[in-house]
Design an enzyme around this catalytic site. Sequence first.
Site, PDB file in Angstrom:
ATOM      1  N   ASP A  65     -10.194   7.617 -35.035  1.00 23.86           N
ATOM      2  CA  ASP A  65     -10.609   6.772 -36.161  1.00 23.86           C
ATOM      3  C   ASP A  65     -10.627   5.290 -35.815  1.00 23.86           C
ATOM      4  OD1 ASP A  65      -7.898   6.300 -36.037  1.00 23.86           O
ATOM      5  OD2 ASP A  65      -7.417   7.368 -37.880  1.00 23.86           O
ATOM      6  N   ASP A 113      -5.942  13.921 -34.220  1.00 24.28           N
ATOM      7  CA  ASP A 113      -5.008  12.941 -34.773  1.00 24.28           C
ATOM      8  C   ASP A 113      -4.149  13.627 -35.826  1.00 24.28           C
ATOM      9  OD1 ASP A 113      -5.781  10.744 -33.356  1.00 24.28           O
ATOM     10  OD2 ASP A 113      -7.216  10.020 -34.826  1.00 24.28           O
ATOM     11  N   ASP A 159      -9.915   4.329 -29.951  1.00 25.39           N
ATOM     12  CA  ASP A 159     -10.195   5.747 -29.696  1.00 25.39           C
ATOM     13  C   ASP A 159     -11.563   5.939 -29.053  1.00 25.39           C
ATOM     14  OD1 ASP A 159      -7.826   6.819 -30.712  1.00 25.39           O
ATOM     15  OD2 ASP A 159      -8.558   6.703 -32.765  1.00 25.39           O
TER      16      ASP A 159
END
Length: 1050
Positions: free
Chosen positions: A788, A486, A792
């Site tokens: 997070d 990310d 996901d």
Amino acid sequence: MESYLQENFGGVRAKHSSDEALARWRKVVGVVKNPKRRFRFTANLDKRSEATKMKKSNHTATQQNIKSSCFLRLKEIVKLQLKNKSKVQEKLRVAVLVSKAALQFIHGITPSSEYEVPADVKAAGFGVCAEELSSIVEGHDLKKLKSHGGVASLASKLCTSESDGLATSANKLATRRELFGVNKFAEAESRGFWVFVWEALQDMTLMILAACAFVSLIVGIATEGWPKGAHDGLGIVASILLVVLVTASSDYRQSLQFKDLDKEKKKITVQVTRSGYRQKLSIYDLLAGDIVHLCIGDQVPADGLFLSGFSLLINESSLTGESEPVAVNAENPFLLSGTKVQDGSCKMLVTTVGMRTQWGKLMATLSEGGDDETPLQVKLNGVATIIGKIGLVFAVITFAVLTESLFRRKINDGTYLSWTGDDALELLEFFAIAVTIVVVAVPEGLPLAVTLSLAFAMKKMMNDKALVRHLAACETMGSATSICSDKTGTLTTNHMTVVKACICGKIKEVDGASDTNSLFSELPESVMTILSQSIFNNTGGDVVFNQDGKREILGTPTETAILEFGLSLGGDFSAVRKESTLVKVEPFNSAKKRMGVVIQLPGGALRAHCKGASEIILASCSKYLNEEGNVVPLDEATIDHLKATIDSFANEALRTLCLAYMEVQDGFSANDQIPVDGYTCIGIVGIKDPVRPGVKESVAICRSAGITVRMVTGDNINTAKAIARECGILTEGGIAIEGPDFRTKSEEELSELIPKIQVMARSSPLDKHTLVKHLRTKLDEVVAVTGDGTNDAPALHEADIGLAMGIAGTEVAKESADVIILDDNFSTIVTVAKWGRSVYINIQKFVQFQLTVNVVALVVNFSSACLTGSAPLTAVQLLWVNMIMDTLGALALATEPPNNELMKRTPVGRKGNFISNIMWRNILGQAFYQFLVIWYLQTEGKWLFGIKGDNSDLVLNTLIFNCFVFCQVFNEVSSREMERINVFEGILKNNVFVAVLSSTVIFQFIIIQFLGDFANTTPLTLNQWIACIFIGFIGMPIAAIVKMIPVGST
């Protein structure tokens, strides 16, 4: 060997292994000396099966509870009707009851309850007991709930306030704990040191040796008297006790490390209101009556009831196995512990905690199920099985040859009919040697060395801000070839502030109080009103005052930055919220990339606000607010201006969000979807989120280690590219692509495109999942993925290693992850990769060392028995050698800390052989040298050392034993590096290695010089000691020369 291991032990994967695969390898394993110890760190499949059955029964019970609450009353009436059908009066009565039941069924009206409050509960001031609450929530019993007056009435009976929560008086909380319990689950009692001693004694070969020692003691004392006749037996007993104590100490130390890690895994906090203040609280401190705030990705921490909220969807699969989400609202208010919030948010009243919940009972069973064994553990169990079978054959042949030599001697002497106690002791010694060969040959320590190394690495990684949830992740991370990271919070600091804004077409720097005041003064009042409404109503955050009276902003970093911006403009959060009423909330999620609310204004009119990805929200707008604050249609020039603004913000590495609103027609209800177009653009904000220090260097380390780093983000592509260039991720020839473009590609195009992709912007969770799956299945990459959010979870689940963020991550993401990055820092991910490589290589070093000892000990004793009719190494000596190579060897080599050189090697990848050609080269080279030395000493040792006299055989055997042990000591040093010549670098930094090596040498000296009667040795002279150490040391230059021989890496 590798093909045999792959065929019989290759079914176990790093993640999601089937129970069939886990059971299969257990059946193949043979020659297990100590099953309790060998299988201690493997999954308990029986308990797993029990937990699965519990989930199924939970699902069935839930369904039955729902059905029974609907039809119970009607069932009673039907029974009554059948019983009394002959009586007209009863028929009339039944008709009335049927009508009443129908009305009750339709309107939820129930007859008066006969529930009585227990005396102790009543005395404490409560109006309901724990058992009654449990039966209401667990049974989904709407009838009982209504009989108690509904959720609000139950809150009152629990002496709690929906707005202020529990009072924090210590006495009242203590009474509540006593009556309703604490939110903790039953756990298996931690085992003490003596339990590990007892388990170490369960070793079958040690039991046989103990029996041999017992017989030796009886026969020895009977024939030679005390104490001389007891020396051999007591020597074996002392060796067994030493092995057991050292083994138990090592195992106990491991258990303490795992216990510490388990404590860290269980640190989960939730937002709770107590005494009118919102605060974070550990889920284990929750009590019945607490008011808990839940949002997307949270785990429901206890059983409870829905108080208020929007669009709440609960995933109950962890409890019932049912994957379809359940809508929870005022009509279905039941929330069960352990389930996950899939969408929406709510306030919840805690009713049942700890072991009174189904989740508590399930967790107690699951905790006994244990972690899956790792692929390396299984593979080394296979290696141990192969060598064990070979060792067993060698042991039987050795015993047969030694026994045959005794019989032949007796026949030649003509005494085969006359057997003395000495003959019996000699035969017993042969049997003890054979058993000890099995002790040495079966490398029980191999699979346990994996656990030792993993436990050591996990503990050290905790200090480096990485919490490993699954053992296998450590070893898998060492093979990683690709990291999909990310951007926000991982590559950047996650400390966000609004630094630019474009409101009413005007672009303004707002990085400071003077800038925001200037912007405030320039905006029309009508625009300020709408902007404040949008910021303070359309948010997942909150502005509260803590117990010190200080203002605190709660929420994600993005929400916090927007709220901070609104407050700096002079907005009043609570005043704006009170002016209107929330009708509908659609929380932000990464698939839609937007959030929306509908509010009711003071006059009764409805207005929708939305915010999200700038280009997506702008595409939903048909109007905008001009400089005077008037609503005017969006023309091409204005759209181009706003798009250019978005691009210019993004090129400065700013996150951009667009705010918009629209008037909603009357007749809108909370069940309707919030409109997706026809909005009026209020403005665009640019949020600064700086790159973390050290990220660029960490990305460069990954590249030198052969690990490709890809950025996968939901942000604008220009923002993503700017940050990726700053981090060193986007390089010349690399491709940056947007999620919508990625989705349109065919399989062939993806296969060509994915190796070049370095940045994926505006990606959805499905895009990330597709990327990971393609890298793993089509390109055979070992992929680590960071995540997070709740969405996901599929990608984290699909990846070889799922890395969840400890600060920004939701509980759902953490639950799906293998490693939790506690500081959300990309540099920590690189540290995890380094430790993963260290674990893998450390275990390879230990295997190389142990297999060398195995080969030499087996061949020496076997060949000597066959050729000379005696074994140079006695049972006691072999037990000592076994401890050096097994427990002590594992401690020394499996706990070597990582060095920077590890990140200069190419990754092992998915298809690398664990026992490589390099290892076989080192094993065979060292084993050949040691065998030659010992064989030469056996044949020419007396001449070489000038040994004469009656005890010459004893002196020679002592020299052979001493040389053999020092060969292992120096081989242990050589094994620190499998390819590099310099094996001394950093040796003094590893205290464990130095301590093990020093203690081995000291104990060896004591055994030779002072314990001769027990160990069948005799004290050596200084020259003989120097010669033994020199012979052992020569193994090091030999090892260095062998390392120069080129071989393939696999």
